[in-house]
Design an enzyme around this catalytic site. Structure first.
Site, PDB file in Angstrom:
ATOM      1  N   ASP A  60       5.064   3.559   5.047  1.00  0.00           N
ATOM      2  CA  ASP A  60       5.215   5.007   4.956  1.00  0.00           C
ATOM      3  C   ASP A  60       6.386   5.427   5.844  1.00  0.00           C
ATOM      4  OD1 ASP A  60       4.167   7.729   4.214  1.00  0.00           O
ATOM      5  OD2 ASP A  60       4.032   7.864   6.387  1.00  0.00           O
ATOM      6  N   THR A  93       8.842  10.525   1.837  1.00  0.00           N
ATOM      7  CA  THR A  93       9.399  10.496   3.194  1.00  0.00           C
ATOM      8  C   THR A  93      10.500   9.451   3.340  1.00  0.00           C
ATOM      9  OG1 THR A  93       7.571   9.037   3.843  1.00  0.00           O
ATOM     10  CG2 THR A  93       7.316  11.377   4.283  1.00  0.00           C
ATOM     11  N   ASP A 393      -1.235  10.711   1.247  1.00  0.00           N
ATOM     12  CA  ASP A 393      -0.057  11.003   0.425  1.00  0.00           C
ATOM     13  C   ASP A 393      -0.468  11.367  -0.996  1.00  0.00           C
ATOM     14  OD1 ASP A 393       1.428  10.428   2.621  1.00  0.00           O
ATOM     15  OD2 ASP A 393       2.352   8.600   1.844  1.00  0.00           O
TER      16      ASP A 393
END
Length: 540
Positions: A60, A93, A393
């Site tokens: 992530d 991201t 997410d």
């Protein structure tokens, strides 16, 4: 005549400016991109980050970049946009950092050739406006209906699964995709407050042992002797939620008491007992069967409730107590003088069950049903923590789909289409920004190129094929991860909310413009956390 030397800054202050400073800032950002780029996509690699005794394994982007402890002031801008992307839309991201790095890298050659940074910034902002305008036109609206029909639900599940494609739990994406959609649809449709989705991690078992509680579940709180005698299951219980301490308190700790007759001391002790018993009797008289409090419930109260076949739990975390209130329709009380049916909560079933090695209190069949709890299982703490980040997410993606009702194809398809559109737009621009817009358009190809590289494909062949497809009108063609080639990712159900792309493009462009507008850095010698002179741009 010799001009006198003017000392403006304190001795030891480091100043750097001009073209060299701009190039240095761009190189620092490139170092961050170099770390993150291999995590992009379904075949992206994970990073193991060891801080003190804590080990984090994740792909992530926001998690990694926050744990890197970046101290270079320009590179920290990328950390900020990654965090803002995570807070705003929950996914993309890594994409936003890679795009910002690509925009900066595209500007680097112009800076080296002496182009004024303001010209580049002007060209980038114009290109960003065109890209966002075309993105809105390309976005496919989800079908609007009053009731959540099966077709709309399928769309939401596919968006949730796309968010999980690049995660550690990719092989279980259908299992978790359904669970995530169920969780979000239980929220209030107007607010969609994801804070009401509780996520509890329980070590042990398989990841597919994870399950959804349509209500509230939290770990058994600290309890005193007598708790074992309390019932652990109720049907249709009445629930009282308190912010009241139920412990026998010595009043001398709250006030100074002076007595002239020792025989009166017993009256003071009796008064202390009367205060606590009055509180307990008021709760029992309300008809409550389950008593939850944010403050401690002591051993006297625990035994008192056990003798009357009631259940109690003190020191309940505030967030869990608020979720119980939202689910059961109860109201948290700070006084016991007005306990009635209107302020009490209800559910169809309460039980305390064993999950792994932990005991959990579960409230299910709640009338309001505005909150749910996800119980995540797994063999290792790092694996469960990454599962939680992945599920978060996916939850954010489904939420944005419901709010904005527009999707685009993933797999680099939308980036390739925007790149084509911007290159055509640049041909009609007559001033010097035409080259800058064209370079901006070229930077979009970073995403499909990196997706192909991370999957082990020949990125040059893939990009050439994608350019040909998009030139012939195949606007949804992207990288085919499964068959090493290209495919219509919209037909393959690789869908993403349009808001994720628009937010990442806008944030990446703005970050690039901010970094390009900085032509001087001044380091105060007493500044903490900055690298010493001579330290490379990326530090620690």
């Amino acid at each position: 005549m010799i001009q006198p030397q003017i000392v403006l800054l304190k001795e030891g202050t480091d100043t750097s400016q001009g073209k060299g400073q701009l190039i240095s800032n761009i190189n620092a950002c490139a170092a961050v991109v170099e770390i993150l780029k291999t995590t992009l996509g379904p075949r992206g690699m994970d990073k193991l980050i060891h801080v003190n005794n804590k080990v984090t394994i994740s792909n992530d982007g926001a998690t990694i970049i926050q744990l890197l402890d970046i101290v270079h002031p320009a590179a920290k801008t990328l950390a900020d946009i990654s965090k803002s992307q995570d807070d705003e839309v929950g996914d993309g991201t890594t994409t936003v950092v890679l795009l910002a790095g690509a925009f900066l890298n595209a500007a680097k050659s112009f800076i080296e050739d002496g182009v004024n940074p303001q010209v580049i910034i002007r060209g980038y902002r114009k290109a960003c406006q065109v890209a966002l305008k075309n993105l809105r036109e390309l976005a496919v609206p989800l079908e609007q209906k009053q009731d959540m029909d099966s077709n709309r639900r399928v769309m939401l599940e596919r968006c949730a699964q796309t968010a999980l494609n690049s995660k550690l739990i990719e092989n279980q994406k259908e299992f978790f995709g359904k669970m995530v959609v169920d969780a979000v649809l239980h929220l209030d449709r107007d607010e969609l407050d994801i804070d009401l989705i509780g996520i509890k991690n329980v070590a042990g078992g398989s990841v597919t042992d994870s399950f959804l509680v349509e209500g509230v579940s939290f770990k058994k709180t600290f309890s005193y002797a007598g708790f074992e005698q309390q019932p652990k299951k109720f049907l249709n219980p009445i629930i009282v939620l308190l912010n009241v301490e139920l412990e026998l308190k010595s009043e001398r700790s709250n006030a100074e008491i002076r007595i002239s007759d020792p025989s009166k001391y017993q009256a003071i002790v009796d008064a202390e007992w009367k205060i606590i018993y009055d509180k307990l009797n008021l709760i029992v008289d309300s008809g409550a069967q389950i008593i939850l409090s944010k403050l401690p419930i002591g051993d006297l109260a625990t035994q008192f409730f056990a003798d009357r076949d009631l259940f109690c739990a003190g020191r309940v975390p505030e967030v869990d107590l608020e979720r119980v209130a939202a689910a059961t329709g109860g109201q948290i009380q700070t006084s016991l003088r007005d306990l009635n049916e209107e302020v009490c909560g209800k559910c169809s079933l309460f039980e305390e069950i064993q999950i792994g090695k932990e005991r959990y209190n579960m409230f299910s069949g709640c009338p309001e049903a505005k909150t749910v709890t996800l119980i995540l299982r797994g063999g290792a703490e790092q694996f469960i923590a990454e599962t939680e980040r992945s599920v978060h997410d996916s939850i954010m993606i489904v939420k944005r789909c419901l709010q904005h009702n527009a999707i685009v194809a993933g797999g680099g398809a939308i980036e390739m289409e925007l790149s084509r559109i911007l290159k055509e737009y640049a041909r009609d621009v007559t001033d010097k920004t035409a080259l800058i817009i064209s370079a901006y358009a070229q930077a979009f190809e970073t995403i499909p190129r990196q997706l192909a590289q991370n999957a082990g494909f020949d990125s040059t062949d893939i990009l050439n094929e994608l350019r040909a497809k998009h030139a012939k009108g195949g606007k949804w063609y992207g990288v085919d991860i499964e068959n090493e080639g290209t495919c219509d990712t919209f037909q393959k159900f690789v869908w993403e909310p349009a808001v994720v792309k628009s937010n990442s493009i806008a944030a990446a462009t703005e970050a690039a413009c901010i970094i390009l507008s900085v032509d001087e850095t001044i380091r105060n010698p007493k500044s903490e956390g900055l690298p010493d002179q001579g330290t490379p741009p990326m530090a620690r």
